[in-house]
Motif scaffolding. Structure first.
Motif, short mmCIF file in Angstrom:
data_model
loop_
_atom_site.label_atom_id
_atom_site.label_comp_id
_atom_site.label_asym_id
_atom_site.label_seq_id
_atom_site.Cartn_x
_atom_site.Cartn_y
_atom_site.Cartn_z
N ASP A 223 -3.66 12.57 7.87
CA ASP A 223 -2.50 12.72 7.00
C ASP A 223 -2.81 12.41 5.55
OD1 ASP A 223 -0.74 13.65 8.91
OD2 ASP A 223 -0.16 11.65 9.56
N GLY A 224 -4.03 11.93 5.25
CA GLY A 224 -4.42 11.78 3.86
C GLY A 224 -4.56 10.35 3.36
N TRP A 225 -4.51 9.39 4.28
CA TRP A 225 -4.73 8.01 3.86
C TRP A 225 -5.14 7.16 5.04
CZ3 TRP A 225 0.18 9.88 4.75
CH2 TRP A 225 0.97 9.17 5.66
N PRO B 35 0.82 -1.21 0.00
CA PRO B 35 0.00 0.00 0.00
C PRO B 35 0.85 1.26 0.00
CG PRO B 35 -0.39 -1.35 1.98
CD PRO B 35 0.67 -2.03 1.20
N GLU C 118 1.41 5.04 0.95
CA GLU C 118 0.99 6.15 1.80
C GLU C 118 0.95 7.42 0.95
OE1 GLU C 118 3.38 6.21 5.35
OE2 GLU C 118 2.48 4.34 6.07
N LEU C 119 -0.06 8.26 1.19
CA LEU C 119 -0.28 9.41 0.30
C LEU C 119 0.05 10.70 1.05
CD1 LEU C 119 -3.55 7.86 -1.16
CD2 LEU C 119 -1.36 8.05 -2.32
N GLY C 120 -0.84 11.67 1.04
CA GLY C 120 -0.62 12.89 1.82
C GLY C 120 0.59 13.69 1.38
#
Lengths: 537, 230
Positions: B101-103, A101, A103-105
């Protein structure tokens, strides 16, 4: 000072001593029921460039941007945590899954006028000619429907506008840059010495950071906070490189406007405009054409959310290709520890690069390759490195106290486009009631082989440089693909002119169209694609 | 294994002199980044000074959760005496603000719920209140959490390895955004509008006049292994 571009006055429309835009008070304002010539979704690397180009040609353009209109003086702080609090990253929820997976952001998303380039590191390498014919040359992935030569003039134009600083570039299609390279800080010098001893060629740049005055943009101050938003106006982002000129030529940038669907006229099958939410109210902007520029997650999400009678599976999705073939680059980093105080927090994080291993070399046992770049994490980023090797408590504190002795090299590995690495719609909904994106990612054997080989090479560089200890973190960088460009409706979402197959006036002009990604940071390529599209349309 | 094993000369014992660091230890005894605030832009200055001067009240966590999680954060960052950076207050503030944090991993709930579950799981593992357990027990539980060795009960409802990653991401962000931690590690802090002029090229080790001088050199790998800090 290098020559200013003749067809983009952004650098002189800025104020020499204030960072915010100076022409907002004379920005055009269109009404929702004005049928504008072009509605652009997203004010990032793609959307900003096409808005500026077409506004110059007299088109009525409205750019709808989900986030705010930044003023670096008012909104941004010189602080690692503060950048997130200021709202630079896309923090609405997204679900991540798969074997690996992503991680984004903060790492690979942005919101607000300027997009993620407001907080990107600044590396702007070109793709290599080989990137456009990966399948023909190497038997993997796909070829692009356009060639390097078709994009080359766009690379050159954008490099002059940013402008790019760097040494003469010997790799890919050899070329020079408009600004001379920046000085290299001690932390990168140590890495360079190790690379030399290993016979690895590295060069300074290419970074989109002014080295000398450029219009009213000042010289870089080497404060090291590129990833937190440049408060100096030295590092390029569309907010200062294209938006000022777009506004000056009649373009409206409409911030805080979240587009929820592209509307298709049921009678004609053409895009009629976009539905969007601003100040809590749903509105509709009519347009003669729509360009979706939301990047690799939000562009597929919008196309999939825009279901209608003619397109029950979403726009451009007749062949079930929207959201597929999303790519990240493998971007592990290896840190080396040295006796000297290196203080890597100084100077911009991007300093020197090698593309010596960019192309396929069959002796290595995998297709395609990787690039090597310096990276200089600030304390929170460095703590994530230390955590990644399992340290906490006293051990974490001890490694952190040692921060100033460390320096970091990273790679960008070309991961291959795979159909199951895809964006779909999740069951969860956002604050507006719109289904959020689910992003699934799993590496293939070739991906893992590149990363293993490249990490080993970084360790060898540090050994040669005399590093006392090493720390390694596995991570990823960038996002492209998801609405790929191709040769026919059966193999792609858009054609070679970015037109969504089957919808004459709907275009995708961002990184999601990229069929492959090379080992280059994607910002320059996205801007170049936007430049090319604006000339074609 | 305790945090302060008296049998070894703990590198933790590096007394800080000017300004504050967590537990008053650090490598740069005379360096106080807060003496530089006049060189920072007003906006950044406010953001950083608020971390010292305006510690937010606990609002997201219940008092019981806060007690457990504060004890956890202190073990996770080896804060065993004052002055402590009030990590949990900043974590609480972020969770209360509702901006993540966006996920979100598909096998974990939202971050705030992960934190609440970890609080329950820590108490469960301690067989009572985690905060009331002996230091040995608190350290041992965090050790096993970090290795994803905890199972059963609430742990069974979590992907423990990922939950560790989520909570520690919040922990290090709160800790290493605090100027006391910058004093400890010799970080220059905000650098606008001043920027830097001495960045080690061509002379490695050169510094700005206001940057701290290191008192002593340690190799963390050697130390961590020698003193079994993990």
């Amino acid at each position: 000072m290098s020559a200013l571009p003749v067809d983009n006055d952004s650098a002189i429309l800025l104020h020499p001593h204030k960072r915010g835009l100076q022409n907002l008070d004379r920005m055009a304002q269109y009404r929702d029921d004005d049928v504008v010539d072009l509605a652009v979704v997203g004010a990032g690397a793609g959307g900003s460039v096409i808005a500026q180009r077409l506004a110059r040609r007299g088109w009525k353009v409205v750019v709808l941007e989900k986030g705010p209109f930044w003023d670096p003086d008012r909104d941004w702080v010189s602080d690692e945590k503060g950048a997130g609090q200021a709202g630079l990253y896309w923090t609405d929820n997204r679900i991540i899954s798969g074997d690996d997976p992503i991680e984004l952001g903060k790492n690979n998303s942005g919101v607000g006028v300027g997009g993620s380039m407001t907080h990107f590191a600044g590396y702007v390498p070109r793709l290599h000619p080989s990137d456009f014919e990966v399948h023909s040359r190497d038997g993997v992935a796909v070829d692009w429907p356009i060639s390097y030569e078709e994009l080359k003039p766009s690379f050159e134009r954008v490099e002059r506008e940013l402008p790019v600083a760097g040494e003469f570039w010997p790799w890919g299609d050899p070329h020079g840059y408009p600004h001379k390279p920046h000085p290299v800080a001690g932390a990168a010098l140590v890495a360079w010495e190790g690379a030399r001893k290993q016979g690895i060629e590295m060069h300074m740049g290419p970074v989109s950071i002014t080295n000398g005055r450029f219009g009213n943009r000042p010289h870089c101050t080497y404060r090291g906070f590129c990833l937190e938003g440049c408060k100096v106006n030295a590092k390029a982002s569309p907010l200062i490189t294209h938006i000022p000129d777009a506004i000056e030529h009649g373009c409206e940038i409409r911030p805080n406007s979240f587009v929820t669907r592209v509307e298709i006229d049921d009678a004609t099958g053409r895009a009629a405009g976009v539905r969007y939410i601003r100040d809590g109210a749903e509105r509709r902007q009519l347009a003669s054409a729509v360009a979706v520029c939301g990047y690799a997650i939000e562009t597929p999400r919008l196309l999939l959310n825009s279901v209608c009678r003619r397109h029950p599976n979403g726009l451009g999705n007749a062949a079930d290709l929207v959201g597929r073939y999303v790519m990240v680059q493998g971007a592990p980093q290896v840190a080396g520890r040295f006796p000297e105080l290196l203080r890597m927090y100084k100077a911009p994080p991007p300093e020197i690069t090698s593309e010596q291993f960019y192309e396929t070399d069959e002796r290595r046992g995998f297709a395609r390759g990787f690039s090597i770049q310096t990276i200089s994490p600030l304390p929170i980023g460095w703590a994530e490195h230390v955590l990644a090797e399992g340290h906490w408590g006293l051990s974490l504190r001890e490694y952190m106290r040692d921060y100033n002795h460390w320096t970091v090299l990273g790679i960008l590995a070309e991961f291959l486009p795979l159909p199951d690495n895809r964006v779909t719609l999740a069951d969860e909904k956002d604050a507006f009631g719109v289904p959020v994106a689910r992003f699934s990612y799993s590496q293939c054997d070739n991906d893992r082989a590149i990363v293993g080989y490249a990490k080993n090479m970084l360790e060898q560089i540090w050994d040669a440089a005399g590093a006392m200890d090493l720390l390694t973190i596995d991570r990823y960088a960038h996002l492209v693909g998801g609405a790929r460009m191709g040769f026919s409706p059966d193999d792609s979402v858009v054609d070679s002119s970015h037109r969504v197959w089957g919808i004459d006036n709907l275009f995708v002009v961002d990184g999601s169209v990229m069929p492959t990604q090379g080992s280059a940071n994607p910002a320059l390529t996205i801007m170049a694609l936007a430049d090319r599209w604006a000339r074609l349309v | 294994m305790s945090l302060r094993d008296q049998a070894h000369p703990n590198p933790h014992r590096l007394e800080h002199v000017n300004g504050t660091t967590p537990q008053m230890v650090g490598r740069y005894p005379d360096y106080d980044v807060l003496t530089q605030v006049d060189h920072w832009d007003a906006l950044t200055r406010r953001v950083v000074l608020d971390r010292v001067e305006r510690v937010p009240p606990i609002r997201f966590f219940t008092p019981d959760e806060a007690q457990t999680l504060k004890a956890f954060c202190d073990i996770a960052t080896a804060q065993d005496e004052e002055p402590r950076i009030p990590i949990l207050s900043y974590i609480d503030e972020k969770l209360e603000g509702g901006v993540g944090d966006g996920w979100q991993y598909d096998d974990l709930p939202a971050d705030g719920e992960v934190w609440r579950m970890v609080a329950r799981a820590l108490d469960e593992e301690a067989g009572g209140r985690y905060a009331d357990a002996s230091e040995d027990v608190r350290v041992e539980i965090v050790h096993r959490f970090s290795k994803a060795e905890l199972q059963g009960g609430v742990w069974g409802e979590l992907n423990v390895e990922r939950a560790w990653g989520v909570v520690m991401r919040y922990v290090v962000q709160a800790f290493y955004s605090h100027p006391w931690a910058w004093n400890e590690i010799g970080f220059g802090g905000p650098a606008y509008p001043r920027g830097y002029s001495a960045f080690g090229s061509p002379h490695l080790g050169e510094r700005e006049p206001w940057e701290g001088e290191e008192s002593v050199h340690y190799d963390p790998v050697r130390d961590a292994k020698k003193w079994r800090l993990d």
